[in-house]
Design an enzyme around this catalytic site. Structure first.
Site, short mmCIF file in Angstrom:
data_model
loop_
_atom_site.label_atom_id
_atom_site.label_comp_id
_atom_site.label_asym_id
_atom_site.label_seq_id
_atom_site.Cartn_x
_atom_site.Cartn_y
_atom_site.Cartn_z
N HIS A 92 -10.06 -21.39 56.76
CA HIS A 92 -9.53 -22.38 57.70
C HIS A 92 -8.46 -21.75 58.58
O HIS A 92 -7.79 -20.79 58.19
CB HIS A 92 -8.84 -23.53 56.94
CG HIS A 92 -9.74 -24.36 56.10
ND1 HIS A 92 -10.66 -25.24 56.63
CD2 HIS A 92 -9.86 -24.48 54.75
CE1 HIS A 92 -11.29 -25.87 55.65
NE2 HIS A 92 -10.82 -25.42 54.50
N THR A 128 -5.36 -34.08 58.75
CA THR A 128 -6.61 -33.33 58.62
C THR A 128 -7.66 -34.07 57.79
O THR A 128 -8.76 -33.56 57.61
CB THR A 128 -6.33 -31.96 58.00
OG1 THR A 128 -5.56 -32.12 56.81
CG2 THR A 128 -5.54 -31.09 58.97
N TYR A 137 -10.40 -39.70 47.14
CA TYR A 137 -10.81 -38.68 48.10
C TYR A 137 -9.99 -38.79 49.39
O TYR A 137 -9.84 -39.87 49.95
CB TYR A 137 -12.30 -38.82 48.46
CG TYR A 137 -12.68 -37.99 49.66
CD1 TYR A 137 -12.80 -36.60 49.55
CD2 TYR A 137 -12.83 -38.57 50.91
CE1 TYR A 137 -13.09 -35.82 50.66
CE2 TYR A 137 -13.12 -37.80 52.02
CZ TYR A 137 -13.24 -36.43 51.90
OH TYR A 137 -13.51 -35.65 53.00
N ARG A 139 -12.19 -30.92 48.18
CA ARG A 139 -12.86 -29.96 47.30
C ARG A 139 -12.80 -30.45 45.86
O ARG A 139 -12.37 -29.74 44.94
CB ARG A 139 -12.24 -28.56 47.39
CG ARG A 139 -11.90 -28.08 48.76
CD ARG A 139 -13.09 -27.95 49.72
NE ARG A 139 -12.61 -27.28 50.92
CZ ARG A 139 -12.18 -27.92 52.00
NH1 ARG A 139 -12.22 -29.25 52.06
NH2 ARG A 139 -11.76 -27.25 53.05
N GLY A 197 -14.01 -32.58 60.81
CA GLY A 197 -13.26 -33.13 61.92
C GLY A 197 -14.11 -33.20 63.17
O GLY A 197 -14.64 -32.20 63.64
#
Length: 476
Positions: free
Chosen positions: A320, A347, A371, A391, A407
């Site tokens: 990332h 994010t 989540y 993850r 995104g």
């Protein structure tokens, strides 16, 4: 005021394995394992707890219970309830659902009727790291049992994972991405994170999955949670908020993704591609800008700054673009104010957040729950650490699943965003261990000194527990 009895001993083995052994010991019917900066914290049982719902905040200390209406600043109420816990030098551990964010909007009914936050102050706690184990418990008998468990290396066996297929030819995710792109082109929405779920069609050994998956990931935080009827194992790529006792605060937005794990040459090619991709750079810059603005609302004027701008950070199966936004908590503010300001992570939601919530509510079929929420560790000295729940593998009401998102911006393409979710899911999907095959020995754990700790022996500390009743009568 209760005090923890404490002891210290040498670590006989890998702290990941030892944390898993503590979780599997059967001493506690609920627990949290939280990895932070080279240390693993195990929290077992609950002396007290705070649970937030849409309309009510419930709290318990030993056998005393109470509730209050959820007000306009629920994290401030959480702070107050934790501060009232009658034990010295406490830590609190737990989870915070994505839908908690709706409590701060004009549509709080979107938060639903399920619990939105659950934190416990543990009955017993073990800190593993630096070659040492520091053990604390309010009960001397439990302290002794924990020391016996830590006296020898953990017993384990070879993991037999059953990889989960992350590609679904029938998924409607590309269609949802296309709809989001259209919305971005016609409204004030600039970015939204859309996610999809992948069911796990068998019972999961969460502890074995944690140990196996952690050995193959590079998270900034990891966690293993069994609390409030929910189980989560995860390898977080970023923190939502980190606040020290003296008021240093930061958040770590990651945005912009490429796969990794294909060999040095291919990983480097993808890294170069990531650093040159206008869509990924735009996504990252927008996220950092909003993180700065949010931090500025709770930090001293002029103290907010960005460090390590747009560096590539390796997180399991992906890499990332990452930055770190720092600030100094303003006078009269607390770590809970910082968490409120930045939660949910930009994010994992979108820009601006309010229209992103609208888009997510319309396009995603299921509530997110934990989540893209947070696993939280807070301290009586004012420190707080909150890991973004990505993850991860989840279980509730007998069902297990994975979930990942991407995104979406005006320059997105549905095919690429679908592929990005696959890349992220591969941080966990290959390492899921079925319940019938795990890393740790099954049944009771027989340890040196004659103690046999059998599954089902509970010192959780909830109402009716003999341990808590004993402590309560001692206090009274």
């Amino acid at each position: 005021m209760l005090r923890y009895a404490s002891a210290e001993t040498e670590l006989p083995g890998d702290p990941v394995q030892l944390a898993a052994q503590l979780a599997e010991s059967g001493l506690f019917d609920q627990y949290v394992v939280y990895e932070r900066e080279g240390e693993w914290w195990f929290a077992g049982g609950a002396l007290g707890e705070v649970v937030v719902g849409r309309t009510e905040i419930r709290h318990r200390w030993l056998t005393d219970e109470g509730s209050a209406p959820t007000g306009p600043h629920p994290l401030g109420q959480v702070h107050e309830r934790l501060a009232a816990m009658g034990v010295e030098a406490w830590h609190a551990y737990g989870w915070m659902a994505f839908e908690f964010s709706h409590l701060h909007t004009d549509r709080p009914e979107r938060a639903g009727d399920e619990d939105l936050l659950h934190l416990v102050v543990p009955h017993s706690e073990v800190r593993l790291g630096g070659g040492r184990a520091v053990v604390r418990s309010v009960d001397q008998g439990t302290l002794d049992k924990l020391l016996v468990l830590l006296a020898e290396p953990p017993v384990h066996r070879t993991a037999q994972p059953r990889p989960i297929e992350v590609r679904d030819p029938d998924t409607d995710y590309p269609e949802l991405v296309a709809r989001a792109i259209e919305e971005i082109g016609t409204t004030d929405l600039q970015k939204v994170i859309l996610s999809r779920t992948v069911p796990v069609p068998f019972p999961v050994d969460f502890t074995a999955t944690y140990v196996h998956g952690r050995s193959r990931n590079t998270p900034v935080r990891s966690f293993l949670v069994n609390l409030g009827g929910r189980r989560v194992v995860g390898f977080s790529p970023e923190t939502v908020a980190e606040v020290t006792a003296d008021g240093d605060a930061l958040t770590q937005p990651l945005a912009g993704t490429r796969a990794r794990g294909f060999g040095e040459a291919e990983d480097e090619r993808l890294r170069t591609e990531l650093l040159a991709d206008p869509k990924e750079i735009s996504e990252h810059v927008l996220s950092v800008k909003l993180a700065e603005e949010e931090m500025a609302t709770v930090c001293r004027p002029g103290s907010v700054n960005v460090r390590d701008l747009m560096t590539v950070r390796q997180r399991g199966s992906v890499q990332h673009l990452g930055s770190t936004v720092h600030g100094k908590v303003d006078e009269g503010r607390t770590a809970w104010d910082v968490l409120r300001a930045v939660f949910p992570a930009v994010t994992a939601s979108g820009i601006p957040k309010a229209p992103a919530y609208d888009c997510i509510t319309r396009l995603e079929k299921e509530r997110r729950g934990i989540y893209s929420g947070a696993i939280v560790m807070a301290s009586s000295d004012g420190a707080l650490d909150a890991a973004l729940v990505l993850r991860s593998l989840f279980e509730q009401d007998g069902h297990a699943w994975l979930r990942a998102g991407a995104g979406i911006l005006s320059g997105s393409t549905p095919e690429r965003e679908l592929e990005e979710t696959c890349e992220k899911l591969r941080s966990v999907a290959p390492y899921v261990v079925p319940a019938e095959s795990g890393l740790l020995a099954e049944g009771g754990l027989s340890v040196e000194g004659g103690l046999s700790v059998e599954r089902g022996l509970s010192v959780e500390g909830g109402p009716g527990s003999s341990v808590v009743s004993s402590i309560s009568s001692q206090q009274g």
